[in-house]
Design a protein around this motif. Structure first.
Motif, PDB file in Angstrom:
ATOM      1  N   GLY A 103      32.868  17.652 -63.656  1.00  0.00           N
ATOM      2  CA  GLY A 103      32.801  17.805 -62.284  1.00  0.00           C
ATOM      3  C   GLY A 103      32.246  16.560 -61.434  1.00  0.00           C
ATOM      4  N   THR A 104      32.214  15.451 -62.208  1.00  0.00           N
ATOM      5  CA  THR A 104      31.774  14.131 -61.589  1.00  0.00           C
ATOM      6  C   THR A 104      32.768  13.136 -61.615  1.00  0.00           C
ATOM      7  N   VAL A 105      32.409  12.010 -60.990  1.00  0.00           N
ATOM      8  CA  VAL A 105      33.651  10.889 -60.982  1.00  0.00           C
ATOM      9  C   VAL A 105      32.647   9.647 -60.879  1.00  0.00           C
ATOM     10  N   ALA A 106      32.934   8.566 -61.750  1.00  0.00           N
ATOM     11  CA  ALA A 106      32.374   7.168 -61.284  1.00  0.00           C
ATOM     12  C   ALA A 106      33.290   6.393 -60.502  1.00  0.00           C
ATOM     13  N   VAL A 107      32.858   5.660 -59.510  1.00  0.00           N
ATOM     14  CA  VAL A 107      33.828   5.019 -58.495  1.00  0.00           C
ATOM     15  C   VAL A 107      33.157   3.503 -58.256  1.00  0.00           C
ATOM     16  N   ARG A 108      34.008   2.685 -58.182  1.00  0.00           N
ATOM     17  CA  ARG A 108      33.691   1.270 -57.797  1.00  0.00           C
ATOM     18  C   ARG A 108      34.710   0.412 -56.931  1.00  0.00           C
ATOM     19  N   VAL A 109      34.245  -0.051 -55.684  1.00  0.00           N
ATOM     20  CA  VAL A 109      35.094  -1.269 -55.127  1.00  0.00           C
ATOM     21  C   VAL A 109      34.926  -2.363 -55.789  1.00  0.00           C
ATOM     22  N   PRO A 110      36.016  -2.904 -56.374  1.00  0.00           N
ATOM     23  CA  PRO A 110      35.732  -4.460 -57.043  1.00  0.00           C
ATOM     24  C   PRO A 110      35.715  -5.300 -56.062  1.00  0.00           C
ATOM     25  N   ALA A 111      35.166  -6.480 -56.370  1.00  0.00           N
ATOM     26  CA  ALA A 111      35.175  -7.661 -55.327  1.00  0.00           C
ATOM     27  C   ALA A 111      36.341  -8.429 -55.626  1.00  0.00           C
ATOM     28  N   ASP A 112      36.800  -8.323 -56.537  1.00  0.00           N
ATOM     29  CA  ASP A 112      38.269  -9.249 -56.590  1.00  0.00           C
ATOM     30  C   ASP A 112      39.364  -8.847 -55.511  1.00  0.00           C
ATOM     31  N   GLU A 113      39.539  -9.550 -54.554  1.00  0.00           N
ATOM     32  CA  GLU A 113      40.517  -9.385 -53.497  1.00  0.00           C
ATOM     33  C   GLU A 113      42.048  -9.144 -53.704  1.00  0.00           C
ATOM     34  N   ARG A 114      42.371  -9.743 -55.294  1.00  0.00           N
ATOM     35  CA  ARG A 114      43.698  -9.357 -55.545  1.00  0.00           C
ATOM     36  C   ARG A 114      43.661  -8.155 -55.965  1.00  0.00           C
ATOM     37  N   THR A 115      42.712  -7.643 -56.755  1.00  0.00           N
ATOM     38  CA  THR A 115      42.989  -6.194 -57.218  1.00  0.00           C
ATOM     39  C   THR A 115      42.699  -5.264 -56.105  1.00  0.00           C
ATOM     40  N   ARG A 116      41.917  -5.565 -55.125  1.00  0.00           N
ATOM     41  CA  ARG A 116      41.686  -4.680 -53.887  1.00  0.00           C
ATOM     42  C   ARG A 116      43.281  -4.454 -53.338  1.00  0.00           C
ATOM     43  N   ARG A 117      43.977  -5.691 -53.268  1.00  0.00           N
ATOM     44  CA  ARG A 117      45.245  -5.653 -52.353  1.00  0.00           C
ATOM     45  C   ARG A 117      46.301  -4.544 -53.203  1.00  0.00           C
ATOM     46  N   LEU A 118      46.207  -4.444 -54.663  1.00  0.00           N
ATOM     47  CA  LEU A 118      46.906  -3.835 -55.490  1.00  0.00           C
ATOM     48  C   LEU A 118      46.398  -2.377 -55.075  1.00  0.00           C
ATOM     49  N   LEU A 119      45.233  -2.014 -55.032  1.00  0.00           N
ATOM     50  CA  LEU A 119      44.623  -0.844 -55.081  1.00  0.00           C
ATOM     51  C   LEU A 119      45.223  -0.155 -53.479  1.00  0.00           C
ATOM     52  N   ASP A 120      45.347  -1.038 -52.559  1.00  0.00           N
ATOM     53  CA  ASP A 120      45.652  -0.765 -51.290  1.00  0.00           C
ATOM     54  C   ASP A 120      47.166   0.040 -51.436  1.00  0.00           C
ATOM     55  N   VAL A 121      48.100  -0.766 -52.511  1.00  0.00           N
ATOM     56  CA  VAL A 121      49.435  -0.347 -52.605  1.00  0.00           C
ATOM     57  C   VAL A 121      49.325   1.000 -53.596  1.00  0.00           C
ATOM     58  N   THR A 122      48.601   1.142 -54.656  1.00  0.00           N
ATOM     59  CA  THR A 122      48.799   2.162 -55.557  1.00  0.00           C
ATOM     60  C   THR A 122      47.996   3.226 -55.330  1.00  0.00           C
ATOM     61  N   GLY A 123      46.773   3.092 -54.495  1.00  0.00           N
ATOM     62  CA  GLY A 123      45.866   4.153 -54.352  1.00  0.00           C
ATOM     63  C   GLY A 123      44.761   4.198 -55.482  1.00  0.00           C
ATOM     64  N   PRO A 124      43.692   5.121 -55.751  1.00  0.00           N
ATOM     65  CA  PRO A 124      42.856   5.124 -56.843  1.00  0.00           C
ATOM     66  C   PRO A 124      43.573   4.805 -57.894  1.00  0.00           C
ATOM     67  N   LEU A 125      42.754   3.996 -58.991  1.00  0.00           N
ATOM     68  CA  LEU A 125      43.158   3.958 -60.303  1.00  0.00           C
ATOM     69  C   LEU A 125      42.076   4.268 -61.242  1.00  0.00           C
ATOM     70  N   ALA A 126      42.391   4.831 -62.255  1.00  0.00           N
ATOM     71  CA  ALA A 126      41.401   5.087 -63.579  1.00  0.00           C
ATOM     72  C   ALA A 126      41.517   3.647 -64.010  1.00  0.00           C
ATOM     73  N   VAL A 127      40.431   3.007 -64.352  1.00  0.00           N
ATOM     74  CA  VAL A 127      40.429   1.593 -65.038  1.00  0.00           C
ATOM     75  C   VAL A 127      39.204   1.630 -65.718  1.00  0.00           C
ATOM     76  N   SER A 128      39.294   1.062 -67.132  1.00  0.00           N
ATOM     77  CA  SER A 128      38.369   0.876 -68.014  1.00  0.00           C
ATOM     78  C   SER A 128      38.495  -0.446 -68.597  1.00  0.00           C
ATOM     79  N   SER A 129      37.321  -1.126 -69.167  1.00  0.00           N
ATOM     80  CA  SER A 129      37.559  -2.303 -69.598  1.00  0.00           C
ATOM     81  C   SER A 129      38.888  -2.590 -70.625  1.00  0.00           C
ATOM     82  N   ALA A 130      39.472  -3.878 -70.482  1.00  0.00           N
ATOM     83  CA  ALA A 130      40.630  -3.868 -71.137  1.00  0.00           C
ATOM     84  C   ALA A 130      40.207  -4.530 -72.605  1.00  0.00           C
TER      85      ALA A 130
END
Length: 215
Positions: free
Chosen positions: A114-141
């Motif tokens: 019932g929980t969720v771990a959330v972050r707003v990354p500081a990378d502006e390019r990734t935030r621009r992508l998130l504005d298009v896609t909406g929330p993404l499940a993201v783990s270290s690559a």
């Protein structure tokens, strides 16, 4: 599998990555900490694909990246006042917060209890992508047990054809992962020490407990 250079074709990279996300595929993106592998947070099939690519089970659900702090209230049930003030200072940035998820959300990130771990990354390019896609499940690559990728080449070496689009943003600025703060209970605690120091957290709530493995 394609690789797009964000330094020369940011808009093309965002378009290719968002198309892959809509199709339920995986993407690799640079963040302000390390490279991340991402999927549509609201597609159980895509999230399962992410966990499989990393060699993880449902017992290790991925965090969710959002493009703007305002999106947090749509994903979580409640944000304590002290935490909202903290996030106002450190987001966008390397702090992941664990909160109770909105019960109405139709997603399946794994065994989140019932929980969720959330972050707003500081990378502006990734935030621009998130504005298009909406929330993404993201783990270290990286594959579980391997060091996190700090270049797109390292990510590709570990994840290969599991990923449809790799976004190359150069070497990440900092290989230190985000700090993870669990604020679901009456006694907030750090689950993982990282880029945001405990002293910074204590300036907003001095009852926050350090991680159990802290020195």
């Amino acid at each position: 599998m394609t690789t797009r250079d964000l330094t020369t074709d940011l808009e093309g990279g965002i378009a290719a990555a968002s198309q892959a996300v809509r199709a339920g595929q995986l993407i690799v993106v640079p963040t302000d900490t390390v490279y991340g592998v991402g999927a549509d947070a609201f597609s159980p099939t895509a999230v399962r694909r992410l966990l499989d690519a990393k060699g993880r089970t449902r017992s290790q659900p991925p965090p969710v990246l959002i493009g703007r702090p305002e999106t947090l209230d749509a994903l979580v049930a409640d944000v304590p006042g002290w935490l909202r003030r903290l996030l106002g200072e450190v987001w966008p940035g390397a702090l992941t917060v664990v909160l109770q998820a909105q019960p109405s959300l139709t997603w399946d990130l794994g065994e989140t209890h019932g929980t969720v771990a959330v972050r707003v990354p500081a990378d502006e390019r990734t935030r621009r992508l998130l504005d298009v896609t909406g929330p993404l499940a993201v783990s270290s690559a990286n594959r579980t047990g391997e060091p996190p990728a700090t270049t797109v080449g390292e990510a590709e070496e570990m994840l290969g054809d599991n990923v449809t689009v790799y976004l190359d943003g150069g070497s990440t600025a900092d290989a230190v992962p985000s700090t993870i703060l669990d604020a679901t209970g009456s006694s907030p605690r750090v689950l993982r020490h990282g880029a945001v120091a405990l002293e910074t957290l204590h300036a907003f709530n001095n009852t926050i407990e350090p991680a159990q493995d802290a020195p």
